[in-house]
Design an enzyme around this catalytic site. Structure first.
Site, PDB file in Angstrom:
ATOM      1  N   LYS A  35      26.645  44.343-124.267  1.00 34.53           N
ATOM      2  CA  LYS A  35      27.328  43.313-123.487  1.00 34.53           C
ATOM      3  C   LYS A  35      28.043  42.342-124.439  1.00 34.53           C
ATOM      4  CE  LYS A  35      23.147  40.449-123.338  1.00 34.53           C
ATOM      5  NZ  LYS A  35      22.215  39.677-122.494  1.00 34.53           N
ATOM      6  N   ARG A 131      14.862  32.746-114.602  1.00 39.31           N
ATOM      7  CA  ARG A 131      16.311  32.862-114.617  1.00 39.31           C
ATOM      8  C   ARG A 131      16.749  33.823-113.525  1.00 39.31           C
ATOM      9  NH1 ARG A 131      19.184  34.742-120.126  1.00 39.31           N
ATOM     10  NH2 ARG A 131      18.190  36.703-119.507  1.00 39.31           N
ATOM     11  N   TYR A 259      40.256  16.577-142.020  1.00 34.99           N
ATOM     12  CA  TYR A 259      40.383  15.579-140.969  1.00 34.99           C
ATOM     13  C   TYR A 259      39.239  14.563-140.986  1.00 34.99           C
ATOM     14  CZ  TYR A 259      43.998  18.424-138.670  1.00 34.99           C
ATOM     15  OH  TYR A 259      45.149  19.111-138.370  1.00 34.99           O
ATOM     16  N   MET A 307      41.482  24.045-137.357  1.00 36.77           N
ATOM     17  CA  MET A 307      41.718  25.159-136.441  1.00 36.77           C
ATOM     18  C   MET A 307      41.934  26.467-137.189  1.00 36.77           C
ATOM     19  SD  MET A 307      44.640  25.645-133.498  1.00 36.77           S
ATOM     20  CE  MET A 307      43.993  24.307-132.486  1.00 36.77           C
TER      21      MET A 307
END
Length: 386
Positions: A35, A131, A259, A307
């Site tokens: 998956k 769950r 940054y 990024m």
């Protein structure tokens, strides 16, 4: 010129890990969890390579199952979350899926199947994960209701899922194992397949391995414990995230990097820039000091991840130059050592890589002369296509 950031996948390591799992579980069989794009490794390419050595694939949705059928795989497929709406029953039956039933609505939808359509099912038992699944006291009644349903093919399976199996000596997991064993043993004339253990359960030998185990992380060479390494269990990483230095230069003491000035240089120092960032799935949360391998030397990440790029401190690798090899995780730099620096688990790092990171396989005896889009970085494929 192609961007030099890619994922290298090892066919040899993948098969090694599966053999290791099979040796541990003895005569039990493997439901290979592919998956989420095979945990970021590529659902098509992984499944095609392991189909001869596993007994079933585990997926989260019918879409993933159809991908496997589309590439010609005939291996049984388990829909681990079952069907999401009534009309999916017919599609699941057409593609010969084995469907996990965890809610009464899914049983009610069975009536949408045509009389000639039959399908294999598993009942999921909620033994404490809270769950998905039915509570243990409901299972005998549901089993009796379904076992003579003309739409059900073969014996009904029983399964559950551990909540804390990645913890050694987990009382919760022992309780779940006991509850599961008790309910399986309480059903008269039950003869169907049984599955309980995930990767953590396989490592810890919680309870019985039963008929099937469902490894995920273990197949890909990653230990399910937060505090252990795959190599501790004999595993080998299937995925190595690679790049190269694209800039090397000297900065002054007191200069900041990246940054928001999250790193200030303590002295005159050399830094390197690597073309990978959170736009590729490398975690934005990776903090100063996250290990990065430059050639054969560990260097710390510095500054905030951008990024498309990140910076590394090259003081411990003074000879580094543009084009030098970078390993972000994988071979010689376990992903388990990266995760604690990122506020993420290894699962999230593997599945979080984005489509623009190209992938290719090595050590693959099925590839002779390189098929298009398969073997070398210059011929690699986009992650969306694998």
């Amino acid at each position: 010129m192609a961007r030099p950031t890619n994922v290298v996948l090892s066919h040899e390591h993948l098969l090694h890990n599966i053999a290791l799992i099979q040796n541990r579980i003895g005569h039990s069989r493997i439901i290979a969890m592919v998956k989420a794009n095979a945990y970021g490794h590529g659902i098509r390419s992984v499944s095609a390579r392991i189909a001869p050595v596993v007994h079933m694939f585990g997926v989260a949705s019918l879409d993933e199952a159809i991908i496997l059928r589309t590439i010609g795989l005939q291996t049984p497929i388990m829909l681990a979350e079952g069907v999401f709406e009534a009309k999916e029953w017919a599609v699941a039956a057409y593609h010969r899926c084995e469907v996990v039933i965890h809610h009464i609505s899914q049983i009610q939808w069975l009536d949408t199947l045509e009389p000639h359509q039959r399908i294999r099912i598993w009942l999921k038992i909620n033994t404490g994960m809270n769950r998905l699944g039915f509570f243990p006291h409901d299972i005998p009644k549901l089993y009796a209701l379904l076992r003579h349903n003309p739409r059900i093919q073969g014996d009904i399976g029983l399964m559950s899922h551990f909540a804390s199996s990645e913890q050694a000596h987990s009382e919760k997991t022992t309780q779940q194992s006991t509850a599961f064993r008790d309910i399986v043993g309480s059903i008269p004339d039950f003869s169907g397949p049984v599955s309980l253990c995930n990767s953590g359960g396989i490592v810890n030998r919680y309870g019985d391995f039963y008929d099937y185990v469902r490894p995920g992380l273990l197949m890909y060479g990653v230990h399910p414990y937060d505090y252990a390494m795959g190599q501790d269990f004999g595993l080998r990483p299937v995925m190595t995230l690679k790049s190269q230095l694209i800039s090397v230069y000297t900065v002054q003491a007191g200069d900041t990097v990246g940054y928001n000035e999250t790193y200030s240089c303590p002295e005159l120092m050399t830094i390197g820039i690597v073309p990978i960032g959170y736009g590729d799935g490398y975690p934005l949360t990776a903090r100063n000091g996250t290990p990065v391998r430059v050639n054969d030397t560990l260097c710390p990440l510095i500054g905030r991840v951008s990024m498309d790029m990140l910076a590394v401190d090259l003081r411990s690798c003074p000879g580094a130059t543009v084009g030098d090899s970078i390993t972000l995780w994988g071979e010689n730099l376990p992903i388990e050592t990266i995760a604690p620096f990122t506020q993420e688990h290894s699962h999230a790092l593997l599945t979080g890589l984005h489509n623009r990171v190209r992938s290719f396989w090595t050590n693959d005896p099925h590839e002779h002369g390189c098929k298009p889009n398969e073997q070398t970085p210059s011929q690699s494929w986009n992650r969306m296509e694998i």
